[in-house]
Each structure stands twice: as structure tokens, then as C-alpha cells.
Design a protein around this motif. Structure first.
Motif, PDB file in Angstrom:
ATOM      1  N   ILE A 270       0.841  -1.192   0.000  1.00 12.86           N
ATOM      2  CA  ILE A 270       0.000   0.000   0.000  1.00 12.86           C
ATOM      3  C   ILE A 270       0.881   1.248   0.000  1.00 12.86           C
ATOM      4  O   ILE A 270       2.112   1.151   0.078  1.00 12.86           O
ATOM      5  CB  ILE A 270      -0.952   0.024   1.212  1.00 12.86           C
ATOM      6  CG1 ILE A 270      -0.152   0.042   2.519  1.00 12.86           C
ATOM      7  CG2 ILE A 270      -1.902  -1.160   1.172  1.00 12.86           C
ATOM      8  CD1 ILE A 270      -1.004   0.229   3.758  1.00 12.86           C
ATOM      9  N   ILE A 271       0.263   2.406  -0.069  1.00 11.78           N
ATOM     10  CA  ILE A 271       1.022   3.653  -0.188  1.00 11.78           C
ATOM     11  C   ILE A 271       1.965   3.841   0.995  1.00 11.78           C
ATOM     12  O   ILE A 271       3.138   4.204   0.821  1.00 11.78           O
ATOM     13  CB  ILE A 271       0.067   4.852  -0.310  1.00 11.78           C
ATOM     14  CG1 ILE A 271      -0.667   4.802  -1.654  1.00 11.78           C
ATOM     15  CG2 ILE A 271       0.826   6.166  -0.185  1.00 11.78           C
ATOM     16  CD1 ILE A 271      -1.685   5.909  -1.844  1.00 11.78           C
ATOM     17  N   ASP A 272       1.494   3.584   2.199  1.00  9.55           N
ATOM     18  CA  ASP A 272       2.317   3.834   3.384  1.00  9.55           C
ATOM     19  C   ASP A 272       3.538   2.917   3.422  1.00  9.55           C
ATOM     20  O   ASP A 272       4.648   3.368   3.741  1.00  9.55           O
ATOM     21  CB  ASP A 272       1.479   3.658   4.652  1.00  9.55           C
ATOM     22  CG  ASP A 272       0.461   4.771   4.819  1.00  9.55           C
ATOM     23  OD1 ASP A 272       0.708   5.865   4.275  1.00  9.55           O
ATOM     24  OD2 ASP A 272      -0.564   4.550   5.480  1.00  9.55           O
ATOM     25  N   THR A 273       3.354   1.642   3.152  1.00 10.79           N
ATOM     26  CA  THR A 273       4.499   0.730   3.154  1.00 10.79           C
ATOM     27  C   THR A 273       5.430   1.026   1.980  1.00 10.79           C
ATOM     28  O   THR A 273       6.649   0.871   2.084  1.00 10.79           O
ATOM     29  CB  THR A 273       4.019  -0.725   3.091  1.00 10.79           C
ATOM     30  OG1 THR A 273       3.153  -0.911   1.946  1.00 10.79           O
ATOM     31  CG2 THR A 273       3.242  -1.099   4.348  1.00 10.79           C
ATOM     32  N   PHE A 274       4.855   1.463   0.856  1.00  6.34           N
ATOM     33  CA  PHE A 274       5.654   1.830  -0.305  1.00  6.34           C
ATOM     34  C   PHE A 274       6.533   3.044   0.009  1.00  6.34           C
ATOM     35  O   PHE A 274       7.721   3.084  -0.328  1.00  6.34           O
ATOM     36  CB  PHE A 274       4.730   2.130  -1.483  1.00  6.34           C
ATOM     37  CG  PHE A 274       5.433   2.491  -2.752  1.00  6.34           C
ATOM     38  CD1 PHE A 274       6.171   1.550  -3.449  1.00  6.34           C
ATOM     39  CD2 PHE A 274       5.357   3.784  -3.255  1.00  6.34           C
ATOM     40  CE1 PHE A 274       6.818   1.875  -4.628  1.00  6.34           C
ATOM     41  CE2 PHE A 274       5.993   4.128  -4.429  1.00  6.34           C
ATOM     42  CZ  PHE A 274       6.734   3.175  -5.111  1.00  6.34           C
ATOM     43  N   VAL A 275       5.960   4.047   0.672  1.00  2.00           N
ATOM     44  CA  VAL A 275       6.729   5.229   1.069  1.00  2.00           C
ATOM     45  C   VAL A 275       7.837   4.842   2.042  1.00  2.00           C
ATOM     46  O   VAL A 275       8.968   5.343   1.965  1.00  2.00           O
ATOM     47  CB  VAL A 275       5.793   6.278   1.696  1.00  2.00           C
ATOM     48  CG1 VAL A 275       6.587   7.397   2.366  1.00  2.00           C
ATOM     49  CG2 VAL A 275       4.871   6.863   0.642  1.00  2.00           C
ATOM     50  N   TYR A 276       7.527   3.949   2.964  1.00  6.33           N
ATOM     51  CA  TYR A 276       8.539   3.488   3.925  1.00  6.33           C
ATOM     52  C   TYR A 276       9.721   2.840   3.214  1.00  6.33           C
ATOM     53  O   TYR A 276      10.880   3.146   3.510  1.00  6.33           O
ATOM     54  CB  TYR A 276       7.897   2.509   4.906  1.00  6.33           C
ATOM     55  CG  TYR A 276       8.900   1.723   5.725  1.00  6.33           C
ATOM     56  CD1 TYR A 276       9.524   2.304   6.823  1.00  6.33           C
ATOM     57  CD2 TYR A 276       9.224   0.409   5.375  1.00  6.33           C
ATOM     58  CE1 TYR A 276      10.450   1.585   7.577  1.00  6.33           C
ATOM     59  CE2 TYR A 276      10.147  -0.313   6.118  1.00  6.33           C
ATOM     60  CZ  TYR A 276      10.762   0.276   7.215  1.00  6.33           C
ATOM     61  OH  TYR A 276      11.684  -0.430   7.945  1.00  6.33           O
ATOM     62  N   ARG A 277       9.438   1.966   2.259  1.00  6.39           N
ATOM     63  CA  ARG A 277      10.522   1.269   1.562  1.00  6.39           C
ATOM     64  C   ARG A 277      11.320   2.224   0.678  1.00  6.39           C
ATOM     65  O   ARG A 277      12.552   2.187   0.664  1.00  6.39           O
ATOM     66  CB  ARG A 277       9.970   0.126   0.702  1.00  6.39           C
ATOM     67  CG  ARG A 277       9.440  -1.039   1.492  1.00  6.39           C
ATOM     68  CD  ARG A 277       9.442  -2.326   0.685  1.00  6.39           C
ATOM     69  NE  ARG A 277       9.173  -2.116  -0.726  1.00  6.39           N
ATOM     70  CZ  ARG A 277       7.968  -2.024  -1.251  1.00  6.39           C
ATOM     71  NH1 ARG A 277       6.912  -2.105  -0.460  1.00  6.39           N
ATOM     72  NH2 ARG A 277       7.803  -1.830  -2.552  1.00  6.39           N
ATOM     73  N   MET A 278      10.611   3.069  -0.061  1.00  6.01           N
ATOM     74  CA  MET A 278      11.296   3.991  -0.971  1.00  6.01           C
ATOM     75  C   MET A 278      12.126   5.029  -0.209  1.00  6.01           C
ATOM     76  O   MET A 278      13.232   5.378  -0.623  1.00  6.01           O
ATOM     77  CB  MET A 278      10.274   4.710  -1.861  1.00  6.01           C
ATOM     78  CG  MET A 278       9.547   3.828  -2.861  1.00  6.01           C
ATOM     79  SD  MET A 278      10.640   3.113  -4.126  1.00  6.01           S
ATOM     80  CE  MET A 278      10.790   1.427  -3.491  1.00  6.01           C
ATOM     81  N   GLY A 279      11.592   5.519   0.897  1.00  9.40           N
ATOM     82  CA  GLY A 279      12.266   6.585   1.616  1.00  9.40           C
ATOM     83  C   GLY A 279      13.341   6.115   2.567  1.00  9.40           C
ATOM     84  O   GLY A 279      14.502   6.530   2.469  1.00  9.40           O
ATOM     85  N   LEU A 280      12.977   5.230   3.496  1.00 11.17           N
ATOM     86  CA  LEU A 280      13.905   4.851   4.552  1.00 11.17           C
ATOM     87  C   LEU A 280      14.835   3.708   4.165  1.00 11.17           C
ATOM     88  O   LEU A 280      15.934   3.592   4.719  1.00 11.17           O
ATOM     89  CB  LEU A 280      13.123   4.471   5.811  1.00 11.17           C
ATOM     90  CG  LEU A 280      12.287   5.592   6.432  1.00 11.17           C
ATOM     91  CD1 LEU A 280      11.581   5.103   7.684  1.00 11.17           C
ATOM     92  CD2 LEU A 280      13.157   6.792   6.748  1.00 11.17           C
TER      93      LEU A 280
END
Length: 319
Positions: A270-280
Motif C-alpha cells: 500500500i502507499i504507506d508501506t511503499f513510502v517506507y521502503r522507498m524513503g527509509l
């Protein structure tokens, strides 16, 4: 006797423009305003000041260069988000999972509240309420560990399926469609008891005279439910449903983060887990900020629309 022509003395009040009343009102509420001030300061510091970081979404941000020295890329991150099928799949996953949670999270508490309302044994009723409320207070770290153990290939659920139905073990958390079902069902199970509180409160507010009149007319419990109970719950159902639209892009980061793996990225990311992987993890700070900004803007629009719908169809107001 001659009547006196003098008129009684009247007290003349000085003209006022309302400023004195306003000052008096402000003095009366200054203590309450002072109590709100710490929360307001904390909100400004931790909610509004960090919004300066939105600029990252328009930069090829490098932490060692900072805001001022990072390269400006404009809308490139947003173009990349909407031009790559893998990225669009993340948005679709979020919408699908969140929509199923929204529908299930509305129907399950409603049905449970209607059933529990028919129970006449108060002790049993309180016990059931307590049992179904408890999962809401458990974190997904704990529940995620329990589900990972129970739904594994050699877990309890698969052992029962193999022993009783002679089935092949099911990889619940390793196959996309099964993973979505597990996420939605487990979320509904965790929250439906707590979500039923508002419906039980609404049921308690229905006028008993309506049921008495229905009994006099010969209506049974099922007829009373359809003719009185459900129509009386329609306004609160509209409010709960429309206000939930604001969270349509929040499919549950903590739940999915504790359950998902690389095998289900195509259906469970989902968007939140995707942002976590891409960012952190991958260090793509600018792109992850752009995805987060897109989600925030859409969520804000949906929240505004939801409140307008709640006001229009159920006369719901914040103040």
C-alpha cells in the motif's frame, strides 16, 4: 389634591459599542484559553512547522546537501508516480484494501450491535461486549506475531484443514489474494467490537414507545427491526460511512507492515508501506515525499467532501 407633574428619575446608561462586553467575555475565558495554549503550541511545532519539508517532494533531495543545495526537479516525481505500472498498482492496492475494510467495518459492527441489542441477559451481554472490545486494545505487533504463527504453512489453521478436510496447506501470507483476505478479515475482527459502541449508543436512544406501538399492532421482533430499528440507525450509518471516506487511503500501515513480505508486494503493498521502503530503505527521499504528499492532498479532499456529505444527508456538524 394636585398631582405632581414630575416624572420619576431614570438612570441614563452611557452609550456602548459592544467593546466592553467583548473585553469582559475575553476575561472570563482567559483561563480556558490558557489551557488550550500548550496544545496549540505543540500542534504548531509538530504538525505545521514540519510542513516546510514538503519542498522535498519537488527536489532530488540529498540529506547532506539540505533543502538549499538539493537539485530542483519540479513535478518529475509525480510524473514518475503516475507513469509506472508498479507505482499505480500500489495506489490500486490501497484503494481496494481500504474499501473492503470500510464496507466490512461498517456492516460488521452494525450487525453485531443489532444482535447484541436483542440479548436480554445483562450479565451475558456485558461479558460478550468485553470480549469483543479487547482485540481493539492489542497492537498489531502482537496480533501480527499471532497471525504469522497461526497462518503459516505448518501453523494451527493449516493443521486443522489438513486433518479434517484432507486439504493441501494454504500459503495465507504468501499469496496475494489470500493475503488481502487475511488483512481485511483480521482488521474487521479486531475493530468491529469497538466500532459497535456508537451503534449501541444509538440503539439506546430509540424511543421505546415506538416498539410498544408496534407490539400493539402485532409486529414481531423481525418486523420491528426492519420498520423501527434500522430506519432509526440510518442517520448514524450515513455519518460513519461518509466520515470513513476520509481514511480511504489509510489501509493500515502497522497491520500490513507486520504481515507482508516480498511475495505479496503485487497485491498487498500500500502507499504507506511503499513510502517506507522507498524513503527509509532505498533512500529515495524526494520520490517518497511526493507519494506522501499526493496521499495527503487526496485525503484532505475526501475529508472535506465527507463532512459536506454528512452535513447534507445526516445534518451532521462539527460545531
Amino acid at each position: 389634591m394636585k398631582k405632581s407633574s414630575s416624572t420619576p428619575h431614570r438612570r441614563t446608561l452611557p452609550p456602548t459599542d459592544g467593546s466592553q462586553g467583548k473585553r469582559g467575555s475575553w476575561r472570563r475565558t482567559i483561563a480556558l484559553d490558557a489551557m488550550v495554549l500548550p496544545a496549540l503550541i505543540l500542534t504548531l511545532i509538530f504538525a505545521y512547522v514540519p510542513m516546510v519539508g514538503i519542498i522535498i517532494a519537488f527536489q532530488d533531495f540529498k540529506p547532506w546537501l539540505g533543502f538549499g543545495q538539493s537539485t530542483w526537479v519540479g513535478l518529475d516525481h509525480f510524473r514518475y508516480l503516475f507513469s509506472t505500472p508498479e507505482n499505480l498498482q500500489v495506489v490500486w492496492n490501497t484503494l481496494i484494501i481500504a474499501s473492503m475494510k470500510l464496507v466490512g467495518g461498517l456492516i460488521a459492527p452494525l450487525v453485531f450491535a443489532l444482535l447484541l441489542n436483542e440479548v436480554r441477559l445483562s450479565g451475558f451481554k456485558r461479558s460478550v461486549q468485553t470480549l469483543v472490545y479487547l482485540p481493539h486494545f492489542l497492537s498489531w505487533v502482537i496480533l501480527g506475531g499471532i497471525l504469522l504463527d497461526m497462518l503459516s504453512v505448518k501453523g494451527l489453521v493449516n493443521q486443522v484443514l489438513v486433518a479434517l478436510f484432507d486439504m493441501q496447506p494454504i500459503f495465507f501470507l504468501g499469496e496475494g489474494n489470500w493475503f488481502r483476505a487475511v488483512v481485511v478479515i483480521s482488521d474487521i475482527w479486531k475493530e468491529f467490537g469497538f466500532g459497535a459502541i456508537i451503534f449501541l449508543a444509538s440503539l439506546a436512544g430509540i424511543n421505546p414507545a415506538l416498539y410498544e406501538a408496534a407490539e400493539v399492532d402485532g409486529a414481531g421482533r423481525w418486523q420491528q427491526t426492519w420498520a423501527i430499528t434500522i430506519p432509526s440507525l440510518v442517520p448514524i450509518m450515513i455519518v460513519v460511512g461518509t466520515l470513513s471516506l476520509g481514511n480511504i487511503l489509510n489501509a493500515g500501515f502497522d497491520q500490513i507492515f507486520n504481515l507482508y513480505n516480498a511475495l505479496v508486494y503485487d497485491k498487498g503493498d500500500i502507499i504507506d508501506t511503499f513510502v517506507y521502503r522507498m524513503g527509509l530503505i532505498d533512500g529515495q527521499f524526494g520520490f517518497s515525499a511526493a507519494v506522501g504528499l499526493f496521499k495527503s492532498v487526496v485525503g484532505f479532499v475526501l475529508i472535506v467532501a465527507a463532512y459536506r456529505m454528512a452535513y447534507k444527508f445526516a445534518n451532521y456538524r462539527i460545531f
